[in-house]
Scaffold this motif. Structure first.
Motif, short mmCIF file in Angstrom:
data_model
loop_
_atom_site.label_atom_id
_atom_site.label_comp_id
_atom_site.label_asym_id
_atom_site.label_seq_id
_atom_site.Cartn_x
_atom_site.Cartn_y
_atom_site.Cartn_z
N ALA A 1 7.49 1.44 -9.14
CA ALA A 1 8.25 0.19 -9.98
C ALA A 1 7.25 -1.02 -9.36
O ALA A 1 7.45 -2.26 -9.96
N TYR A 2 6.38 -0.99 -8.37
CA TYR A 2 5.90 -2.05 -7.69
C TYR A 2 4.63 -2.46 -8.11
O TYR A 2 3.98 -3.52 -7.78
N PHE A 3 3.81 -1.24 -8.70
CA PHE A 3 2.22 -1.37 -8.77
C PHE A 3 1.73 -0.57 -10.03
O PHE A 3 2.27 0.26 -10.32
N SER B 1 7.78 -9.22 -4.79
CA SER B 1 7.91 -8.82 -3.42
C SER B 1 7.82 -7.30 -3.49
O SER B 1 7.96 -6.87 -4.51
N ARG B 2 7.55 -6.49 -2.28
CA ARG B 2 7.69 -5.27 -2.39
C ARG B 2 8.02 -4.66 -0.94
O ARG B 2 7.60 -5.38 0.19
N PRO B 3 8.16 -3.38 -0.69
CA PRO B 3 8.49 -2.89 0.64
C PRO B 3 7.38 -2.82 1.47
O PRO B 3 6.06 -2.73 0.89
N SER B 4 7.45 -3.06 2.80
CA SER B 4 6.34 -3.31 3.67
C SER B 4 5.47 -2.17 3.85
O SER B 4 4.29 -2.21 4.07
N GLU B 5 6.04 -0.85 3.59
CA GLU B 5 5.13 0.25 3.73
C GLU B 5 4.23 0.29 2.74
O GLU B 5 3.00 0.63 2.97
N LEU B 6 4.35 -0.25 1.41
CA LEU B 6 3.64 -0.05 0.33
C LEU B 6 2.59 -1.18 0.38
O LEU B 6 1.24 -1.34 0.53
N GLN B 7 3.04 -2.53 0.88
CA GLN B 7 2.33 -3.55 1.43
C GLN B 7 1.20 -3.26 2.22
O GLN B 7 0.01 -3.69 2.16
N ASP B 8 1.70 -2.76 3.34
CA ASP B 8 0.65 -2.37 4.44
C ASP B 8 -0.27 -1.56 4.02
O ASP B 8 -1.48 -1.29 4.53
#
Ligand code: SAM
Length: 251
Positions: free
Chosen positions: A237-239, A149-156
């Protein structure tokens, strides 16, 4: 210059046009179990100005067809190959990755660093499989979520830019579903983004702006690049890019 020409102008002076590194190209060769003394036919798809192509040419006994749809990049690659004395190993080719002029089962290895997203990972691996010999290898880097999972700003952001971004387990499943045998995976470390890609680009902003008259379009491009760098620094850290190594089974 229009926006696209400006983007080419910004990127063509760089060693590479996306995250990666010589050590990582070498690591992928090792993980794939490629025999350095075996005469191989390799296609490097979306080669840019040739960062990976030149490494492959230096390390392997191979004939490499280096494909990009931008003539500017292809010309620079050809000049670099000559100055490094590996031009005999490289055939630069201007072509679209969506319409490759290759023969069925022509290649031992298909290589593609930071480029398959242009056609889409799933479509790319499916379309290109026909050009691989049975037992041939696919090595492709692809933007990948490092966590579940990841922060929504990044996901968007990524849903907008490239909705096919996914976790490594999902990408490996796609490889299996498309008839490949996954044999290796690793992620590109931070320096492949920051030191090898973003820092050289950042250093070229001033000269890019001055040779383009500090135009509004040129400034907008620099702003967009700065934003991309900030996003990476904030959310690294997320991608990252995952490097996927897979085999086309022997029939
Ligand atoms: N592999 C290089 C590297 O790692 O430095 C370049 C990576 S860059 C992010 C993506 C490359 O794909 C660019 O050189 C671009 O011109 C090329 N490209 C984009 N769409 C393409 C297409 N449809 N056919 C062929 N090349 C394409």
């Amino acid at each position: 210059m229009d926006e696209f020409e400006l983007l080419v102008d910004l990127h063509k002076g760089a060693n590479r046009q996306g995250p990666g590194g010589e050590a990582e190209t070498e690591k992928a060769i090792a993980l794939a179990g490629i025999d350095r003394d075996m005469p191989l036919k390799i296609a490097d798809i979306g080669c840019g100005t040739g960062a990976s192509t030149l490494t492959l040419a230096r390390l392997l006994k191979a004939k490499i067809t280096a494909v990009d749809f931008l003539q500017d990049f292809i010309d620079i690659l050809a000049a670099r190959a000559k100055s490094e004395g590996v031009e005999d190993k490289i055939t630069p080719l201007r072509a679209s990755m969506e319409q490759l002029p290759f023969e069925y089962e022509e290649f031992d290895v298909i290589w593609s660093e930071g480029a398959i997203y242009n056609i889409g990972f799933e479509k790319g691996i499916a379309d290109w499989k026909r050009y691989l010999k049975p037992g041939g290898l696919l090595i492709a880097s692809e933007i990948t979520w490092l966590t579940n999972s990841r922060p929504s700003e990044l996901q968007d952001h990524w849903n907008n830019e490239y909705p096919e971004i996914d976790t490594a387990s999902a990408k490996i499943k796609v490889l299996e579903e498309r008839g490949y045998t996954p044999i290796g995976y690793f992620i590109l470390p931070e320096y492949c983004w920051l030191d090898n890609y973003y820092e050289p680009i950042r250093k070229s902003f001033d000269s890019f702006l001055s040779r383009n008259g500090n135009s509004e379009k040129a400034r907008a491009i620099v702003e967009a690049e700065r934003h991309e760098i900030e996003l990476y620094e904030k959310y690294k850290a997320y991608f990252s890019y995952g490097v996927y190594i897979a085999k086309k089974p022997n029939e």
